[in-house]
Design an enzyme around this catalytic site. Structure first.
Site, short mmCIF file in Angstrom:
data_model
loop_
_atom_site.label_atom_id
_atom_site.label_comp_id
_atom_site.label_asym_id
_atom_site.label_seq_id
_atom_site.Cartn_x
_atom_site.Cartn_y
_atom_site.Cartn_z
N ALA A 19 0.87 -1.17 0.00
CA ALA A 19 0.00 0.00 0.00
C ALA A 19 0.90 1.22 0.00
O ALA A 19 2.04 1.16 0.49
CB ALA A 19 -0.87 -0.01 1.26
N GLU B 27 -0.22 -9.37 -0.35
CA GLU B 27 -1.62 -9.74 -0.07
C GLU B 27 -2.42 -9.86 -1.36
O GLU B 27 -3.27 -10.75 -1.49
CB GLU B 27 -2.24 -8.69 0.88
CG GLU B 27 -1.57 -8.75 2.24
CD GLU B 27 -2.01 -7.64 3.17
OE1 GLU B 27 -1.74 -6.46 2.86
OE2 GLU B 27 -2.62 -7.94 4.20
N GLU C 168 4.77 -5.08 7.41
CA GLU C 168 3.95 -4.12 8.17
C GLU C 168 4.41 -3.99 9.62
O GLU C 168 4.30 -2.92 10.22
CB GLU C 168 2.47 -4.53 8.13
CG GLU C 168 1.81 -4.29 6.78
CD GLU C 168 1.92 -5.44 5.80
OE1 GLU C 168 2.78 -6.33 5.97
OE2 GLU C 168 1.13 -5.45 4.82
N GLY D 244 0.76 -4.96 1.04
CA GLY D 244 -0.46 -5.11 0.24
C GLY D 244 -0.19 -5.78 -1.10
O GLY D 244 -1.09 -6.38 -1.68
N1 CO8 Z 1 4.59 3.28 -0.52
C1 CO8 Z 1 4.96 4.46 -1.05
N2 CO8 Z 1 6.13 4.63 -1.72
C2 CO8 Z 1 6.94 3.56 -1.86
C3 CO8 Z 1 6.61 2.30 -1.33
C4 CO8 Z 1 5.36 2.17 -0.63
N3 CO8 Z 1 4.90 1.00 -0.16
N4 CO8 Z 1 7.61 1.45 -1.61
C5 CO8 Z 1 8.53 2.14 -2.30
N5 CO8 Z 1 8.13 3.42 -2.45
C6 CO8 Z 1 8.81 4.51 -3.13
C7 CO8 Z 1 9.97 5.06 -2.33
O1 CO8 Z 1 9.51 5.98 -1.35
C8 CO8 Z 1 10.78 5.71 -3.42
O2 CO8 Z 1 10.16 6.91 -3.79
P1 CO8 Z 1 11.07 8.26 -4.01
O3 CO8 Z 1 12.04 7.89 -5.08
O4 CO8 Z 1 10.08 9.28 -4.41
O5 CO8 Z 1 11.75 8.51 -2.71
C9 CO8 Z 1 10.61 4.75 -4.60
O6 CO8 Z 1 9.42 4.01 -4.31
C10 CO8 Z 1 11.74 3.76 -4.74
O7 CO8 Z 1 11.90 3.09 -3.52
P2 CO8 Z 1 13.29 2.98 -2.74
O8 CO8 Z 1 14.18 4.13 -3.08
O9 CO8 Z 1 12.99 2.74 -1.29
O10 CO8 Z 1 13.90 1.66 -3.42
P3 CO8 Z 1 14.95 0.65 -2.77
O11 CO8 Z 1 15.39 -0.24 -3.87
O12 CO8 Z 1 15.98 1.38 -2.01
O13 CO8 Z 1 14.11 -0.22 -1.71
C11 CO8 Z 1 12.22 -1.48 -0.96
C12 CO8 Z 1 13.10 -1.07 -2.16
C13 CO8 Z 1 13.01 -2.37 -0.02
C14 CO8 Z 1 11.03 -2.28 -1.54
C15 CO8 Z 1 11.71 -0.21 -0.23
O14 CO8 Z 1 11.17 0.71 -1.18
C16 CO8 Z 1 10.66 -0.47 0.81
O15 CO8 Z 1 10.96 -0.97 1.88
N6 CO8 Z 1 9.38 -0.12 0.50
C17 CO8 Z 1 8.31 -0.22 1.44
C18 CO8 Z 1 7.84 -1.66 1.55
C19 CO8 Z 1 6.74 -1.78 2.58
O16 CO8 Z 1 6.93 -1.51 3.76
N7 CO8 Z 1 5.53 -2.19 2.14
C20 CO8 Z 1 4.40 -2.35 2.99
C21 CO8 Z 1 3.56 -1.10 3.02
S1 CO8 Z 1 2.25 -1.17 4.21
C22 CO8 Z 1 1.08 -2.12 3.45
O17 CO8 Z 1 1.22 -2.56 2.34
C23 CO8 Z 1 -0.15 -2.36 4.26
C24 CO8 Z 1 -1.24 -3.08 3.47
C25 CO8 Z 1 -2.54 -3.07 4.28
C26 CO8 Z 1 -3.06 -1.66 4.36
C27 CO8 Z 1 -4.28 -1.54 5.16
C28 CO8 Z 1 -4.96 -0.15 4.85
C29 CO8 Z 1 -5.25 0.68 6.07
#
Ligand code: CO8
Length: 260
Positions: free
Chosen positions: A66, A114, A134, A111
């Site tokens: 998400a 999921e 998460e 997500g």
């Molecule tokens: N949301 C928003 N932006 C994201 C997300 C995300 N989930 N993942 C990556 N991005 C963005 C980064 O912020 C970055 O943007 P910018 O260049 O503008 O700064 C761009 O994508 C590239 O990402 P990275 O620079 O971080 O790339 P890396 O190769 O360094 O890292 C990773 C890759 C390891 C995948 C890293 O991006 C990461 O950890 N992302 C987050 C993963 C995460 O925690 N996902 C779970 C999110 S919570 C969720 O999904 C809950 C679902 C249920 C929701 C219930 C609703 C209430």
């Protein structure tokens, strides 16, 4: 239909839905979720599409979760409604009435994992990485991850990944039964297309009834699930296609399905 954050094309009888926000690793924001919901409705109605494949744009991610910016802005009551909305969309993949294959081409996190879990079959590139991180954000997987991951790989293995937020590499995902098959990154789309074509070549009503029998049966006590299976068997046996399939076997020829 045109979308801001999705690509959609049909190859043979297979719809390809590509989440297209590669700069944000295909993270699911509200707009993307709304578009996925609309696209699923369109696929459901389109009789030319027999199987749906879902993948992510770019080489890095299937869906990195998400959109965390959206989550950070939610009040508690909004969070509840947002969770339920996301669950409904993810469940509508499972209940599409057509087989859905996740072609997992990179990160499938939160997500994104999921959403992949709600697909009927998962094929992953050898570079894919799954996970429910998460816990690292002080929340929990709210789009079905606590339930579908536990049902798919077992409670103990699911709890290890849910409680640690550790990533699961492709080989490990295959070992624990999270994915059906692995492919070289360059071969992922072909592998999924071949599998989807094979399913699309089968009798459509049998495909639908098998999906319903497994989907609904698994959530019921065994004796009820077996009764459902018997009823659906009778549905398939009442089709013109079943007469054709049985006759074709006896006549040593290939069946020609009509979907009737
Ligand atoms: N949301 C928003 N932006 C994201 C997300 C995300 N989930 N993942 C990556 N991005 C963005 C980064 O912020 C970055 O943007 P910018 O260049 O503008 O700064 C761009 O994508 C590239 O990402 P990275 O620079 O971080 O790339 P890396 O190769 O360094 O890292 C990773 C890759 C390891 C995948 C890293 O991006 C990461 O950890 N992302 C987050 C993963 C995460 O925690 N996902 C779970 C999110 S919570 C969720 O999904 C809950 C679902 C249920 C929701 C219930 C609703 C209430």
């Amino acid at each position: 239909m045109s979308y801001e954050n999705l690509l959609f094309e049909v190859k043979e009888k297979v719809g390809w839905l590509t989440i297209n926000r590669p700069a944000k690793l295909n993270a699911l924001n509200r707009q993307t979720l709304k578009e996925i919901s609309d696209a699923l409705e369109a696929v459901k109605r389109d009789e030319n599409i027999r199987v749906l494949a879902i993948t992510g744009a770019g080489e890095k991610a299937f869906i990195a979760g998400a959109d965390i910016e959206d989550l950070a802005a939610l009040s508690p009551s909004e969070a509840y409604l947002y969770t339920r909305w996301g669950q409904e969309i993810v469940s509508s993949i499972e209940n599409l009435g057509k087989p859905v294959i996740a072609a997992v081409n990179g990160y499938a996190l939160g997500g994104g994992c999921e959403l992949a879990l709600a697909c009927h079959i998962r094929v992953a590139s050898k570079t894919a990485r799954f996970g429910q991180p998460e816990i690292n954000l002080g929340i929990l997987p709210g789009w079905g991850g606590t339930q579908r991951l536990s049902r798919l790989v077992g409670k103990n293995i699911a709890l290890e990944y849910l409680l640690t937020g550790k990533m699961i590499d492709a080989e490990e995902a295959y070992r624990i039964g999270l994915v059906n098959n692995l492919a070289e990154p360059s071969d992922l789309q072909n592998t999924v297309q071949t599998l989807a074509n094979l399913i699309a070549s089968k009798a459509p009503i049998s495909v639908r009834c098998i999906l319903d029998s497994v989907n609904y049966g698994l959530n019921a006590p065994l004796h009820e699930a077996l009764a459902l299976e018997a009823s659906l068997f009778t549905v398939t046996r009442s089709t013109e296609d079943s007469q054709e399939g049985l006759t074709a076997f006896l006549q040593k020829r290939s069946p020609a399905w009509k979907g009737k």
